[in-house]
Design a protein around this motif. Sequence first.
Motif, short mmCIF file in Angstrom:
data_model
loop_
_atom_site.label_atom_id
_atom_site.label_comp_id
_atom_site.label_asym_id
_atom_site.label_seq_id
_atom_site.Cartn_x
_atom_site.Cartn_y
_atom_site.Cartn_z
N GLU A 24 0.83 -1.20 0.00
CA GLU A 24 0.00 0.00 0.00
C GLU A 24 0.87 1.26 0.00
O GLU A 24 0.59 2.21 -0.74
CB GLU A 24 -0.92 0.00 1.22
N ARG A 25 1.93 1.26 0.82
CA ARG A 25 2.84 2.41 0.84
C ARG A 25 3.55 2.58 -0.49
O ARG A 25 3.73 3.70 -0.98
CB ARG A 25 3.88 2.24 1.97
N LYS A 57 1.12 4.04 -2.99
CA LYS A 57 0.88 5.45 -2.67
C LYS A 57 2.04 6.32 -3.12
O LYS A 57 1.85 7.41 -3.69
CB LYS A 57 0.65 5.63 -1.17
N THR A 65 1.71 9.34 -6.35
CA THR A 65 1.69 10.72 -5.85
C THR A 65 3.01 11.42 -6.14
O THR A 65 4.01 10.78 -6.48
CB THR A 65 1.42 10.74 -4.33
N LYS A 125 5.18 10.97 -10.27
CA LYS A 125 4.26 9.83 -10.22
C LYS A 125 4.20 9.11 -11.56
O LYS A 125 4.46 9.71 -12.62
CB LYS A 125 2.87 10.28 -9.80
N SER A 180 -8.99 -1.30 -2.75
CA SER A 180 -8.40 -0.11 -2.13
C SER A 180 -7.27 0.45 -2.99
O SER A 180 -7.07 1.67 -3.06
CB SER A 180 -7.88 -0.44 -0.72
N PHE A 181 -6.53 -0.43 -3.69
CA PHE A 181 -5.48 0.04 -4.60
C PHE A 181 -6.09 0.78 -5.79
O PHE A 181 -5.55 1.79 -6.25
CB PHE A 181 -4.64 -1.14 -5.10
N ARG A 191 -8.93 2.43 -5.80
CA ARG A 191 -9.38 3.74 -5.30
C ARG A 191 -8.20 4.70 -5.15
O ARG A 191 -8.30 5.88 -5.49
CB ARG A 191 -10.08 3.58 -3.95
N LEU A 192 -7.09 4.19 -4.62
CA LEU A 192 -5.91 5.02 -4.40
C LEU A 192 -5.38 5.59 -5.72
O LEU A 192 -5.06 6.78 -5.81
CB LEU A 192 -4.82 4.20 -3.70
N GLN A 203 -7.91 8.24 -7.07
CA GLN A 203 -7.84 9.51 -6.34
C GLN A 203 -6.72 10.40 -6.87
O GLN A 203 -6.80 11.63 -6.76
CB GLN A 203 -7.64 9.25 -4.85
N ASN A 204 -5.70 9.78 -7.44
CA ASN A 204 -4.54 10.54 -7.93
C ASN A 204 -4.46 10.57 -9.46
O ASN A 204 -3.42 10.91 -10.02
CB ASN A 204 -3.26 9.92 -7.35
N SER A 251 -4.98 2.40 -13.62
CA SER A 251 -4.69 1.14 -12.93
C SER A 251 -5.19 -0.03 -13.77
O SER A 251 -6.16 0.10 -14.53
CB SER A 251 -5.33 1.11 -11.54
#
Length: 378
Positions: free
Chosen positions: A77-78, A81, A85, A89, A104-105, A107-108, A111-112, A116
């Motif tokens: 996850e880190r 992220k 970002t 990126k 969740s990946f 969505r991450l 958001q940016n 994906s």
Amino acid sequence: MNSSNRFFFLFCFIILSLSASIPVRSEATQKQLTFALFAPRTDSFWPKLEAFMIDACNDLNIHCRVYYSDDNFYKMERQIKDAVTGPDKVDAVLFQNFKQQGASFIRLADQNNVASFLINAPLSNEEYKTIGKPREKYKTWLGEMIPDDQYAGYITANKIIDEALLSNKKNIDGKVKLVAINGTASDGATVEREKGLRKALNERKEAHLYQYFTTRNWSKKEAILRYTGALSRYPDTNAIWAGDDDIALAIIQTGKNLDLIPGKDFFIAGIDWSEEGIKAVKKGEMTVNVGGHFLEAAWATIMLYDYFHGIDFKDEGVHIKSPMYPIDKNNFQDINRLYSALNNNKINFSSFSKHLNPKVKHYQFDVGSLLKQINTDN
């Protein structure tokens, strides 16, 4: 402000809002694209998938970043992220539904505003109900390529049962006795491969499953413990269904240590097409080995490359099943040629791109197409 001006500004606002949720493609020809692959572990499968993706990226002039998370969800996850970002990126991220966290990946990345692509393991039915399919709720989730793992579990189960019957390895009741050892219980591949196993067993009344096991993180040590424990309880076991090559190879070696002969005293198959797995097929220690899905990241790279150059692959579908191929003692040479071509940089992945080859009307993402290219070049 008159009504016509208000309409003009409203129109511009809508267009800008929509474009903010879609990865920009017009800049692709002005800068080098950067894609990132996120892998859970360095086993016999993921480094091979990485190698083919890097080869495809090199052919398409794409910068490739690869991250390994050591089976740690928080680390992955880190990593994702960090990749999606900041000023440096990436343009696209590729990952599996690791520990059921694929949603969740997605969505991450969304958001940016980073594209994906899901590979290797699907979301659960509940997750699909929540976030929809690619391009529905999350527009930057461009697609998914998932192996036909149910077929892999099904064909390996049938093959080891067939071989045991041919060798007359039946119990007193006339049935082949099996033990099944699979990978991480929550992994999509584990779930789908078990479905294939169960389907085969429902159809094969001449076979009986003593016990089904899972292992944490596809652990070879746990697989050995499960196997030896099962043999002590079920000494007449003559077929072992394994969830992947690492498990199968660990059991083969353990069987040898117990003075059992794989391919004679017991029958086992592999999944993943590892080099050691193919060697085991050649030696007759494995009945069959099913694979080909390590090409998914390379195929996804080509589709994403075309997408960023204005050719959207959605017309061929955003949900793609990567075919799985059985390799036995009669055709293992094909895989040796494939590996040799990769190691000697003889595969030209750019030839599969629609952007670079206008004559390509439909993607042909399969092992047969690669082998045809290799054989033609030779």
